[in-house]
Design a protein around this motif. Structure first.
Motif, PDB file in Angstrom:
ATOM      1  N   MET A 164     -10.033   1.057  -0.014  1.00  0.00           N
ATOM      2  CA  MET A 164     -10.556   1.513   1.103  1.00  0.00           C
ATOM      3  C   MET A 164     -11.979   1.884   1.189  1.00  0.00           C
ATOM      4  O   MET A 164     -12.384   2.125   2.200  1.00  0.00           O
ATOM      5  N   ALA A 165     -12.386   2.487   0.011  1.00  0.00           N
ATOM      6  CA  ALA A 165     -14.044   3.003   0.021  1.00  0.00           C
ATOM      7  C   ALA A 165     -14.984   2.340   0.766  1.00  0.00           C
ATOM      8  O   ALA A 165     -15.755   2.838   1.223  1.00  0.00           O
ATOM      9  N   ARG A 220      -4.768   2.856   6.237  1.00  0.00           N
ATOM     10  CA  ARG A 220      -4.075   4.042   6.067  1.00  0.00           C
ATOM     11  C   ARG A 220      -2.598   4.006   6.880  1.00  0.00           C
ATOM     12  O   ARG A 220      -1.711   4.600   6.405  1.00  0.00           O
ATOM     13  N   ARG A 273     -10.533   1.469   7.997  1.00  0.00           N
ATOM     14  CA  ARG A 273      -9.980   2.238   6.777  1.00  0.00           C
ATOM     15  C   ARG A 273      -8.705   2.863   7.969  1.00  0.00           C
ATOM     16  O   ARG A 273      -7.634   2.999   7.201  1.00  0.00           O
ATOM     17  N   CYS A 317      -2.675   7.859  -4.141  1.00  0.00           N
ATOM     18  CA  CYS A 317      -3.716   8.078  -3.294  1.00  0.00           C
ATOM     19  C   CYS A 317      -5.258   7.664  -3.770  1.00  0.00           C
ATOM     20  O   CYS A 317      -6.036   6.882  -3.279  1.00  0.00           O
ATOM     21  N   ALA A 318      -5.329   7.863  -5.064  1.00  0.00           N
ATOM     22  CA  ALA A 318      -6.638   7.340  -5.805  1.00  0.00           C
ATOM     23  C   ALA A 318      -6.827   5.859  -5.872  1.00  0.00           C
ATOM     24  O   ALA A 318      -7.837   5.346  -5.496  1.00  0.00           O
ATOM     25  N   ALA A 322      -7.479   4.819  -2.132  1.00  0.00           N
ATOM     26  CA  ALA A 322      -8.889   5.162  -1.751  1.00  0.00           C
ATOM     27  C   ALA A 322      -9.999   4.108  -2.433  1.00  0.00           C
ATOM     28  O   ALA A 322     -10.724   3.914  -1.667  1.00  0.00           O
ATOM     29  N   HIS A 323      -9.554   3.509  -3.607  1.00  0.00           N
ATOM     30  CA  HIS A 323     -10.499   2.586  -4.245  1.00  0.00           C
ATOM     31  C   HIS A 323     -10.725   1.330  -3.302  1.00  0.00           C
ATOM     32  O   HIS A 323     -11.539   0.706  -2.976  1.00  0.00           O
ATOM     33  N   ARG A 377       0.745  -1.147  -0.028  1.00  0.00           N
ATOM     34  CA  ARG A 377      -0.034  -0.101  -0.057  1.00  0.00           C
ATOM     35  C   ARG A 377       0.979   1.336   0.113  1.00  0.00           C
ATOM     36  O   ARG A 377       0.401   2.429  -0.453  1.00  0.00           O
TER      37      ARG A 377
END
Length: 605
Positions: free
Chosen positions: A51-52, A63, A59, A44-45, A48-49, A39
């Motif tokens: 973790m969404a 992170r 989450r 970041c994008a 984010a997918h 990770r």
């Protein structure tokens, strides 16, 4: 105890033969470790997918990039009794991961077909092929670069080998396998087999047969005979990828639940410790798996699957390795079809942990391997139990609790293992000798040749096989039709044998791990469609199968055999699944054993 000289010699031979391929595999794993740091390297994008949809607490863990995130790869469906229990496993694993400061996500699912349903029908032609699809699906599931370890949920036939092969593609991570366990005992397997034979003879109705089958297969969990599914569980324990004592604990029990939680805790710990599957599955672990297969009389299917799993780790295991080990490894258990007991009775009599301790004491296992429990195989001489609600391990019984099921090394059922390799002018093949009576080890009789098991069944119903006979069923190999199991032949052949006839089967197809009563030379290679000798056998040829001298011969001179025309393969309907098999047939070429589309053809000659 000093290591047995045969074990040492075969292991060294495997190590030497595999030096270049193993180094290449490990180099690729090292590259993956350095270039796929997880990770922390994702944009970041991208992250984010991943973790969404995660709960808020997960989450936070995702992170915080030092917290392990576990990939759950599941073969769940609720058609397979063995896999239906996996419906609740992700929630158990996620909760256990959170309790240890980690997170877990379902990374993906893999297909899981049931050979028990497809036996005798066209769908069985996808069975061996599905192993490579499972391996590919596992690779896809792990490809997202957000995981630090894997937990793999699978039990049956090709499913566990496929999961292992796929997991080895991400061998820079640790892997823990969590089984579901066998269903409770139902109608005894030998009674079920008898009713099948009575149905084949027309002595009982279809309704009576179905009632018997439903009494045998009656709930969630693995079928209780010692076929390929339960042999898979044995292998995972002998190879150190299960928790000790995890293989044969019934689903839905407090102990099963506790073992799944503990498997999760081990996956988290291994991720923190930097352990890798690539390091665990070395040549010693593969050899330990072969020894377990032989000592317990496991499924002949694993003469294919062990070759393929080893090849995925860069190790070139051969049938000769297995044959040589079989001469040194004694048979320590008899579980149906090698005996009358089922796996629940085997577990109660001492189980795998008793067998492992006996083999370690005799120098017949590599003790110093790395496992999911850490260094050394000694942990696997312990059986799992509960003290109140707490999982604990205690030494396996010092003596067998039933020597009709499992025996010590000092008093084995047989001095050699349960599998033998046959060679002769018909090629090479495997026979499951542990399931045979001594008088069945040699059969010499005229051949009756068929191009399908349906043809053989029709001849039986017409009364054409009521005699001494070697039934040859050809064009059943991987290039011909995917190499289906031919389990539907067993009731009729068993009935002929019970009537006093000398009977054997010779085929380039496979046989179910549940079969073994009738002498069967299976996986004959080269296969008939590749011009192998089976394509030149004719009705009436005298054929000899001898498991004692390891011979498989047709009593026709080489000159006469060479003059014969190669029999043409049968025409087959182009059903959708048979169109899919084109990819498999194209890639397996003439590799006789353990052929794998994804990981190269593993010639196990």
């Amino acid at each position: 105890m000093a290591i047995h000289p045969t074990l040492e010699a075969v292991t060294e031979r495997l190590r030497t033969r595999s030096r270049d391929t193993r180094l290449a595999y490990l180099a690729g794993i090292d590259l993956a470790r350095r270039t796929q740091p997880g990770r922390a390297a994702l944009g970041c994008a991208n992250l984010a997918h991943a973790m969404a949809a995660a709960p808020a607490d997960d989450r936070l863990k995702l992170r915080a990039e030092h917290n392990p995130n576990l990939a759950i790869v599941s073969a769940y469906n609720d058609m397979l009794s063995a896999h239906q229990p996996f419906a609740i496993f992700p929630d158990i694993i996620k909760a256990a991961a959170r309790a240890h400061g980690a997170s877990a996500q379902v990374a993906g699912g893999v297909p899981a077909m049931c050979d028990g349903i497809t036996q005798g029908y066209a769908g069985m032609e996808l069975s061996l092929f599905s192993r490579d699809i499972i391996a590919l699906a596992t690779l896809v599931a792990l490809s997202h670069q957000v995981f630090d370890a894997g937990i793999f949920l699978g039990v049956c036939d090709k499913i566990v080998p496929g999961l292992v092969m796929g997991a080895l593609g991400f061998g820079h991570m640790p892997a823990v396998f969590a089984p579901a366990g066998p269903m409770p005992s139902g109608l005894p397997n030998d009674e079920k087999s008898l009713i099948r034979q009575q149905y084949a003879a027309g002595e009982v109705s279809r309704e009576q047969l179905l009632d018997a089958e439903l009494s045998a297969y009656h709930g969630a969990g693995t079928c209780t005979f010692y076929g390929t599914a339960n042999s898979n569980q044995m292998l995972m324990e002998f190879m150190g990828l299960h928790l000790p004592g995890a293989s044969f604990v019934n689903p839905g029990t407090p102990l099963r639940h506790a073992l799944t939680q503990a498997a999760t805790a081990r996956a988290v710990a291994l991720a923190h410790n930097g352990a890798t599957l690539a390091a665990m599955l070395d040549e010693r672990a593969i050899i330990n798996g072969v020894v377990g297969l032989l000592a317990t009389g496991g499924s002949t299917n694993h003469t294919l699957h062990l070759v393929a799993m080893a090849r995925a780790a860069g190790l070139l295991l051969t049938w000769q390795d297995i044959a040589d080990l079989s001469e040194a490894v004694p048979l320590l258990s008899r579980i149906y079809p090698n005996g009358s007991a089922d796996v629940n009775q085997f577990q109660a009599a001492g189980g795998l942990n008793f067998v492992i301790r006996e083999l370690l004491a005799g120098g017949l296992l590599h003790a110093g391997v790395d496992t999911v429990m850490g260094a050394g195989l000694d942990a696997y001489t312990q059986e799992a139990g509960l003290q109140g609600d707490t999982l604990c391990w205690r030494p396996a019984p010092q003596a067998s609790l039933d020597e009709s099921i499992v025996r010590p090394l000092s008093n084995p059922f047989a001095p050699e293992g349960g599998l033998r390799v046959l060679r002769g002018n018909l090629g090479q093949a495997v026979v499951k000798s542990s399931a045979l009576k001594p008088e069945q080890h040699r059969v010499r009789a005229p051949a009756r040749v068929f191009a399908s098991q349906e043809e053989a069944q029709a001849a039986f119903k017409a009364g054409e096989l009521t005699r001494d006979v070697v039934v040859v069923v050809r064009f059943q190999g991987p290039r011909a039709n995917g190499m289906p199991e031919l389990h539907k032949l067993m009731p009729m052949l068993g009935l002929l044998q019970d009537r006093g006839h000398r009977v054997a089967l010779v085929t380039d197809g496979r046989m179910s791990g549940a079969s073994g009563k009738v002498p069967a030379a299976i996986h004959v290679s080269p296969e008939a469609i590749a011009g192998g000798p089976l394509s030149r056998v004719r009705d009436g040829d005298m054929v000899e199968l001898d498991a004692t001298t390891h011979r498989l011969n047709c009593e026709v001179s080489d000159e006469d055999m060479a003059r014969r025309e190669v029999a043409p393969p049968p025409e087959r309907a182009l059903d959708p699944w048979r169109n899919m098999l084109g990819l498999f047939r194209h890639h397996v070429g003439t590799a006789p054993l353990g052929a794998s589309v994804l990981f190269g053809n593993a010639d196990a000659s």
